[in-house]
Design a protein around this motif. Structure first.
Motif, PDB file in Angstrom:
ATOM      1  N   LEU A   1      36.235  29.006  27.923  1.00  0.00           N
ATOM      2  CA  LEU A   1      35.304  30.130  27.937  1.00  0.00           C
ATOM      3  C   LEU A   1      35.831  31.249  28.840  1.00  0.00           C
ATOM      4  O   LEU A   1      36.520  30.988  29.829  1.00  0.00           O
ATOM      5  CB  LEU A   1      33.929  29.663  28.405  1.00  0.00           C
ATOM      6  N   ILE A   2      35.520  32.483  28.471  1.00  0.00           N
ATOM      7  CA  ILE A   2      35.949  33.668  29.218  1.00  0.00           C
ATOM      8  C   ILE A   2      34.695  34.411  29.672  1.00  0.00           C
ATOM      9  O   ILE A   2      33.915  34.882  28.843  1.00  0.00           O
ATOM     10  CB  ILE A   2      36.829  34.581  28.344  1.00  0.00           C
ATOM     11  N   ASP A   3      34.490  34.464  30.977  1.00  0.00           N
ATOM     12  CA  ASP A   3      33.299  35.119  31.523  1.00  0.00           C
ATOM     13  C   ASP A   3      33.687  36.501  32.034  1.00  0.00           C
ATOM     14  O   ASP A   3      34.370  36.634  33.048  1.00  0.00           O
ATOM     15  CB  ASP A   3      32.697  34.279  32.641  1.00  0.00           C
ATOM     16  N   MET A   4      33.215  37.522  31.344  1.00  0.00           N
ATOM     17  CA  MET A   4      33.581  38.902  31.662  1.00  0.00           C
ATOM     18  C   MET A   4      32.774  39.515  32.800  1.00  0.00           C
ATOM     19  O   MET A   4      32.958  40.692  33.120  1.00  0.00           O
ATOM     20  CB  MET A   4      33.444  39.781  30.418  1.00  0.00           C
ATOM     21  N   HIS A   5      31.906  38.722  33.437  1.00  0.00           N
ATOM     22  CA  HIS A   5      31.049  39.326  34.468  1.00  0.00           C
ATOM     23  C   HIS A   5      30.639  38.261  35.482  1.00  0.00           C
ATOM     24  O   HIS A   5      29.673  37.533  35.284  1.00  0.00           O
ATOM     25  CB  HIS A   5      29.812  39.932  33.812  1.00  0.00           C
ATOM     26  N   VAL A   6      31.373  38.189  36.587  1.00  0.00           N
ATOM     27  CA  VAL A   6      31.017  37.282  37.676  1.00  0.00           C
ATOM     28  C   VAL A   6      31.124  38.009  39.010  1.00  0.00           C
ATOM     29  O   VAL A   6      31.789  39.039  39.129  1.00  0.00           O
ATOM     30  CB  VAL A   6      31.914  36.019  37.705  1.00  0.00           C
ATOM     31  N   HIS A   7      30.462  37.430  40.011  1.00  0.00           N
ATOM     32  CA  HIS A   7      30.580  37.898  41.392  1.00  0.00           C
ATOM     33  C   HIS A   7      31.009  36.703  42.234  1.00  0.00           C
ATOM     34  O   HIS A   7      30.241  35.750  42.397  1.00  0.00           O
ATOM     35  CB  HIS A   7      29.240  38.452  41.892  1.00  0.00           C
ATOM     36  N   PHE A   8      32.225  36.751  42.754  1.00  0.00           N
ATOM     37  CA  PHE A   8      32.733  35.649  43.565  1.00  0.00           C
ATOM     38  C   PHE A   8      32.630  35.921  45.061  1.00  0.00           C
ATOM     39  O   PHE A   8      32.982  35.084  45.877  1.00  0.00           O
ATOM     40  CB  PHE A   8      34.182  35.325  43.178  1.00  0.00           C
ATOM     41  N   ARG A   9      32.174  37.111  45.448  1.00  0.00           N
ATOM     42  CA  ARG A   9      31.861  37.456  46.849  1.00  0.00           C
ATOM     43  C   ARG A   9      33.066  37.382  47.790  1.00  0.00           C
ATOM     44  O   ARG A   9      32.889  37.322  49.003  1.00  0.00           O
ATOM     45  CB  ARG A   9      30.756  36.538  47.381  1.00  0.00           C
ATOM     46  N   ASP A  10      34.252  37.359  47.231  1.00  0.00           N
ATOM     47  CA  ASP A  10      35.458  37.201  48.031  1.00  0.00           C
ATOM     48  C   ASP A  10      36.417  38.345  47.711  1.00  0.00           C
ATOM     49  O   ASP A  10      36.816  38.497  46.550  1.00  0.00           O
ATOM     50  CB  ASP A  10      36.094  35.847  47.676  1.00  0.00           C
ATOM     51  N   PRO A  11      36.751  39.193  48.702  1.00  0.00           N
ATOM     52  CA  PRO A  11      36.550  39.038  50.139  1.00  0.00           C
ATOM     53  C   PRO A  11      35.208  39.574  50.643  1.00  0.00           C
ATOM     54  O   PRO A  11      34.577  40.374  49.988  1.00  0.00           O
ATOM     55  CB  PRO A  11      37.691  39.876  50.729  1.00  0.00           C
ATOM     56  N   GLY A  12      34.818  39.069  51.828  1.00  0.00           N
ATOM     57  CA  GLY A  12      33.737  39.685  52.570  1.00  0.00           C
ATOM     58  C   GLY A  12      32.447  38.913  52.684  1.00  0.00           C
ATOM     59  O   GLY A  12      31.763  38.982  53.703  1.00  0.00           O
ATOM     60  N   TYR A  13      32.077  38.190  51.617  1.00  0.00           N
ATOM     61  CA  TYR A  13      30.810  37.465  51.640  1.00  0.00           C
ATOM     62  C   TYR A  13      31.037  36.001  51.275  1.00  0.00           C
ATOM     63  O   TYR A  13      30.292  35.409  50.486  1.00  0.00           O
ATOM     64  CB  TYR A  13      29.817  38.104  50.669  1.00  0.00           C
ATOM     65  N   GLU A  14      32.056  35.416  51.883  1.00  0.00           N
ATOM     66  CA  GLU A  14      32.478  34.065  51.494  1.00  0.00           C
ATOM     67  C   GLU A  14      31.441  32.999  51.798  1.00  0.00           C
ATOM     68  O   GLU A  14      31.545  31.886  51.280  1.00  0.00           O
ATOM     69  CB  GLU A  14      33.806  33.712  52.185  1.00  0.00           C
ATOM     70  N   TYR A  15      30.432  33.313  52.610  1.00  0.00           N
ATOM     71  CA  TYR A  15      29.377  32.327  52.879  1.00  0.00           C
ATOM     72  C   TYR A  15      28.506  32.099  51.633  1.00  0.00           C
ATOM     73  O   TYR A  15      27.815  31.088  51.526  1.00  0.00           O
ATOM     74  CB  TYR A  15      28.514  32.772  54.068  1.00  0.00           C
ATOM     75  N   LYS A  16      28.541  33.047  50.683  1.00  0.00           N
ATOM     76  CA  LYS A  16      27.794  32.878  49.425  1.00  0.00           C
ATOM     77  C   LYS A  16      28.627  32.126  48.397  1.00  0.00           C
ATOM     78  O   LYS A  16      28.147  31.210  47.717  1.00  0.00           O
ATOM     79  CB  LYS A  16      27.402  34.243  48.855  1.00  0.00           C
ATOM     80  N   ASP A  17      29.843  32.534  48.226  1.00  0.00           N
ATOM     81  CA  ASP A  17      30.842  31.924  47.355  1.00  0.00           C
ATOM     82  C   ASP A  17      32.170  32.538  47.737  1.00  0.00           C
ATOM     83  O   ASP A  17      32.225  33.604  48.353  1.00  0.00           O
ATOM     84  CB  ASP A  17      30.562  32.196  45.865  1.00  0.00           C
ATOM     85  N   ASP A  18      33.243  31.875  47.372  1.00  0.00           N
ATOM     86  CA  ASP A  18      34.563  32.463  47.534  1.00  0.00           C
ATOM     87  C   ASP A  18      35.366  32.163  46.274  1.00  0.00           C
ATOM     88  O   ASP A  18      34.838  31.572  45.318  1.00  0.00           O
ATOM     89  CB  ASP A  18      35.256  31.969  48.799  1.00  0.00           C
ATOM     90  N   LEU A  19      36.615  32.564  46.261  1.00  0.00           N
ATOM     91  CA  LEU A  19      37.399  32.374  45.039  1.00  0.00           C
ATOM     92  C   LEU A  19      37.573  30.897  44.702  1.00  0.00           C
ATOM     93  O   LEU A  19      37.632  30.537  43.528  1.00  0.00           O
ATOM     94  CB  LEU A  19      38.754  33.064  45.171  1.00  0.00           C
ATOM     95  N   GLU A  20      37.635  30.047  45.711  1.00  0.00           N
ATOM     96  CA  GLU A  20      37.788  28.613  45.428  1.00  0.00           C
ATOM     97  C   GLU A  20      36.499  28.012  44.885  1.00  0.00           C
ATOM     98  O   GLU A  20      36.509  27.339  43.844  1.00  0.00           O
ATOM     99  CB  GLU A  20      38.233  27.863  46.680  1.00  0.00           C
ATOM    100  N   SER A  21      35.374  28.228  45.566  1.00  0.00           N
ATOM    101  CA  SER A  21      34.120  27.653  45.075  1.00  0.00           C
ATOM    102  C   SER A  21      33.712  28.284  43.748  1.00  0.00           C
ATOM    103  O   SER A  21      33.187  27.599  42.859  1.00  0.00           O
ATOM    104  CB  SER A  21      33.009  27.838  46.111  1.00  0.00           C
ATOM    105  N   GLY A  22      33.973  29.583  43.597  1.00  0.00           N
ATOM    106  CA  GLY A  22      33.676  30.233  42.321  1.00  0.00           C
ATOM    107  C   GLY A  22      34.509  29.671  41.194  1.00  0.00           C
ATOM    108  O   GLY A  22      34.014  29.445  40.079  1.00  0.00           O
TER     109      GLY A  22
END
Length: 428
Positions: free
Chosen positions: A54-75
């Motif tokens: 699947l290809i998701d054209m709209h996500v917010h991974f909060r990285d950089p800057g808001y990694e307490y919400k999500d980051d590139l790894e958890s996203g």
């Protein structure tokens, strides 16, 4: 590394077949009807669907800057747990992704994690101020694939015009966050009967529709490609339909929450149902479903927007907008199939094939010989509780958390490597 996926049903946008998929290294090397091959590993997909990643054209991974919400790894972990192998993160990070150094850093970090392909969306305007456009050519060279100030509209029409013109010159496109912020300022939900009952300030659907109309007219003027994000209103779709009939270069997406829920869900004051654009009326939700059915809607995209529990566990007016979406994409979209709104083939078109076409990803979007081995193996009948063990995001802002869901990606394969197994899965 040779991998065989056997006994499953291959579902593409234009065909369905019972066959086996043979993978070598990062490519699908054959579609076969036998098992007489030498492989390193076999997945028995009996009773399951084999679909392109699947290809998701709209996500917010909060990285950089808001990694307490999500980051590139958890996203990325949340993505592959949802069968998603390619993600387009929006630019509203801190610092903003409005220059090539941030784009390059995001891509490099994602490659190091190695779970998904990350295709960043750059900001339209420098600093999200809406005053002047970014260096689009520079950012495209760094790896940005499109441009959006998602989270904020570009209110200055001349700036949006310039963005469309410049993006078009680089064979790219602009994604519109369609919102007239001057209309129903500080609204927190859809304006209507439910907002009146709850005593909450509403946002009329015209707040979205006004900007949809403006941006399509600017696309008409410039010839540029405008993609309307997270459509939620019946009249937005009517305007998009008119634009398409007139030959304007417009595409659009709908998020699963907008085709699954209505503003009645807010009668509980559950802030996990608070999002922008908001959940709207039954009529609007049915319009989203009809748009998916008749082909007016081009793409399903999650608008995955993690927020920390402390941010959501406040008075409704103070809670941020946003909902998790990556791991509920499959069950909510399969519900459309169950309800005979769309077919499985249409599901693949909306979640993989059409996004690949829009993004000009020639090696993605189909299960076929020679294509990149990005694959989701989906069990459409698997019933489970979406709990903390399954949730891969750092955040928990989904109203479906701890609920019973049906349908899930049980294996996700990225470039020939198994990057996710549902906890109960074993290879045979």
């Amino acid at each position: 590394m040779r991998l065989l996926i056997k006994n499953g049903t291959i579902v593409n946008n234009d065909n369905t077949q019972k066959a086996n998929v043979l993978i070598e290294n990062d490519k699908i090397i054959d579609i076969i009807n036998h098992e007489d091959v030498t492989v390193d590993e076999t997945i028995n997909a009996e009773g399951m669907l084999i679909v392109p990643g699947l290809i998701d054209m709209h996500v917010h991974f909060r990285d950089p800057g808001y990694e307490y919400k999500d980051d590139l790894e958890s996203g990325s972990k949340a993505a592959v747990a949802g069968g998603v192998t390619t993600c387009l993160p929006m630019a509203n990070t801190n610092p903003l992704n409005d220059n090539r150094s941030i784009t390059e850093a995001m891509i490099a970090k994602s490659k190091n994690i190695g779970l998904i392909d990350l295709l960043p969306i750059g900001a339209i305007s420098k600093g999200f101020k809406g005053e002047s456009i970014v260096e689009m050519g520079d950012m495209i060279e760094a790896g940005a694939v499109a441009f959006s100030d998602d989270g904020l509209p570009v209110t200055d029409s001349s700036v949006m015009r310039s963005a469309l013109e410049y993006a078009s010159s680089f064979n790219s496109f602009v994604i519109s966050h369609s919102e007239d912020c001057c209309l129903a300022h500080r609204g927190v939900m859809n304006e209507g009967e439910i907002s009146t009952i709850l005593g909450l300030k509403g946002m009329p659907s015209e707040k979205e529709e006004i900007m949809v109309a403006r941006d399509m007219l600017l696309a008409k003027l410039t010839g540029g490609h405008i993609h309307i994000a997270h459509v939620s209103s019946e009249w937005s779709l009517k305007l998009i339909e008119l634009a398409k009939k007139e030959g304007i270069n417009v595409t659009c997406e709908v998020a699963p929450h907008h085709f699954s829920f209505t503003d009645k869900k807010l009668l509980t004051y559950d802030t996990n149902y608070k999002m922008s654009p908001p959940l709207r009326s039954q009529r609007d939700m049915e319009a989203m479903r009809e748009g998916l059915k008749n082909g007016l809607v081009d793409v399903i995209a999650t608008d995955h927007a993690p927020h920390h529990s402390d941010e959501k566990f406040v008075e409704f007016e103070k809670a941020p907008f946003g909902i998790l979406g990556l791991q509920t994409l499959v069950p909510l979209t399969l519900k459309l199939v169950e309800d005979d709104v769309i077919s499985l083939n249409k599901m693949v078109e909306l979640t993989s094939y059409k996004p690949a076409k829009l993004l000009k990803l020639e090696n993605k979007g189909k299960i076929d010989k020679g294509m990149l081995a990005d694959i989701a193996i989906i069990d459409p009948n698997l019933e489970y509780i979406y709990d903390d063990n399954l949730n891969k995001s750092k955040s928990k802002n989904s109203p479906l958390l701890y609920e019973k869901l049906k349908g899930a990606a049980v294996y996700t394969i990225k470039s020939g490597n198994i990057v996710y197994k549902f906890p109960e899965c074993i290879t045979k």
